[in-house]
Scaffold this active site. Structure first.
Site, PDB file in Angstrom:
ATOM      1  N   SER A 145       0.855  -1.190   0.000  1.00 15.44           N
ATOM      2  CA  SER A 145       0.000   0.000   0.000  1.00 15.44           C
ATOM      3  C   SER A 145       0.889   1.237   0.000  1.00 15.44           C
ATOM      4  O   SER A 145       2.084   1.168   0.344  1.00 15.44           O
ATOM      5  CB  SER A 145      -0.876  -0.003   1.261  1.00 15.44           C
ATOM      6  OG  SER A 145      -1.493   1.253   1.477  1.00 15.44           O
ATOM      7  N   TYR A 158      -3.460   0.137   9.892  1.00 17.03           N
ATOM      8  CA  TYR A 158      -3.345  -0.339   8.514  1.00 17.03           C
ATOM      9  C   TYR A 158      -1.960  -0.019   7.952  1.00 17.03           C
ATOM     10  O   TYR A 158      -1.298  -0.881   7.361  1.00 17.03           O
ATOM     11  CB  TYR A 158      -4.427   0.301   7.659  1.00 17.03           C
ATOM     12  CG  TYR A 158      -4.438  -0.133   6.219  1.00 17.03           C
ATOM     13  CD1 TYR A 158      -4.983  -1.365   5.852  1.00 17.03           C
ATOM     14  CD2 TYR A 158      -3.913   0.676   5.213  1.00 17.03           C
ATOM     15  CE1 TYR A 158      -5.001  -1.767   4.527  1.00 17.03           C
ATOM     16  CE2 TYR A 158      -3.923   0.282   3.896  1.00 17.03           C
ATOM     17  CZ  TYR A 158      -4.469  -0.942   3.554  1.00 17.03           C
ATOM     18  OH  TYR A 158      -4.473  -1.337   2.236  1.00 17.03           O
TER      19      TYR A 158
END
Length: 257
Positions: A145, A158
């Protein structure tokens, strides 16, 4: 000269391959010749993805999986090997996120997110290690990510998990290089999916993300397929421990206006 991106005869397992970016990757691998097993927890979604793979002339079968369970992942591995005889490609795309002030995040929330985004990928890699080694051209593709590289407001869990996943990718790449397994990651920029739509669609956060993206738009899921096919193919025979970022220029960007 042989087409280095041809995946004919390869078998791919895409965990988290029934929705969002994982589904797009699963279908893209099938379009480039691979037989693909897309899996997740929801049987209806798995069946739908399998139908799309079969419509592309590839083989598949339906098998649900829970990445928080080692037994579930081992059962998936055994089923794929029994069905196809081998596994060449493993894609770890299962993921979860939430937005919350970090000071308010409880232990259970933090650990649950890590269990899916990081520990689930580790379990899958461990489970599929032997068949990937036996393949002779094993490929692991982890879905990282932008949060592997940057902080994003109130999604610390996250980002921390994705940063750890990038570190795990490098470690496995080094450990497994002598086994003929290439381990890489893809770093998607901002792609609207079911998981993040409420955070970026018509919101100030979404507008800021667009402003910081030189291309001035969000990505389309299909735009991740090319990098995934490369990492899955013989074209990646000397590519390992890397993260290919597909982000419309986000990480390269300074001032855009």
């Amino acid at each position: 000269m042989a087409n280095l991106l041809d995946l004919s005869g390869r078998v791919a397992v895409v965990i988290g391959g029934t929705s969002g970016l994982g589904r797009a990757i699963a279908l893209g691998l099938a379009e480039h010749g691979a037989d693909v097993v897309p899996t997740g927890r929801r049987v209806a979604n798995i069946e739908d993805a399998c139908r799309e793979i079969e419509a592309r002339g590839r083989r598949t079968f339906c098998h649900s999986t829970d990445v928080t369970s080692r037994e579930s992942l081992d059962a998936l591995r055994d089923a794929v090997v029994a069905h196809f005889g081998h596994v060449d490609i493993l894609v770890n795309s299962a993921g979860h996120t939430f937005k919350q002030a970090t000071v308010e995040v409880g232990d259970a929330q933090w650990l649950a997110l890590f269990d899916i985004n990081l520990n689930g990928a580790l379990r899958a890699c461990q489970s599929f290690y032997e068949p990937l080694k036996e393949s002779g051209h094993g490929r692991v593709i982890n879905i990282a990510s932008l949060g592997s590289f940057l902080a994003f407001h109130e999604v610390a869990a996250y980002c921390a998990a994705k940063a750890a996943l990038m570190s795990l990718t490098k470690s496995l790449a080094c450990e497994w290089a002598q086994d003929g397994i290439c381990v890489n990651a893809l770093g998607p920029g901002v792609f609207p999916t079911e998981m993040n739509m409420s955070l970026i669609s018509g919101t100030p956060r979404g507008q800021e993300l667009l402003k910081r993206t030189p291309m001035g738009r969000f990505g389309h899921a299909e735009e991740l397929v090319g990098a995934a096919v490369l990492c899955a193919s013989d074209g990646a025979s000397f590519l390992t421990g890397q993260c290919i970022v597909v982000d419309g220029g986000y990480l390269a960007s300074g001032v855009n206006s």
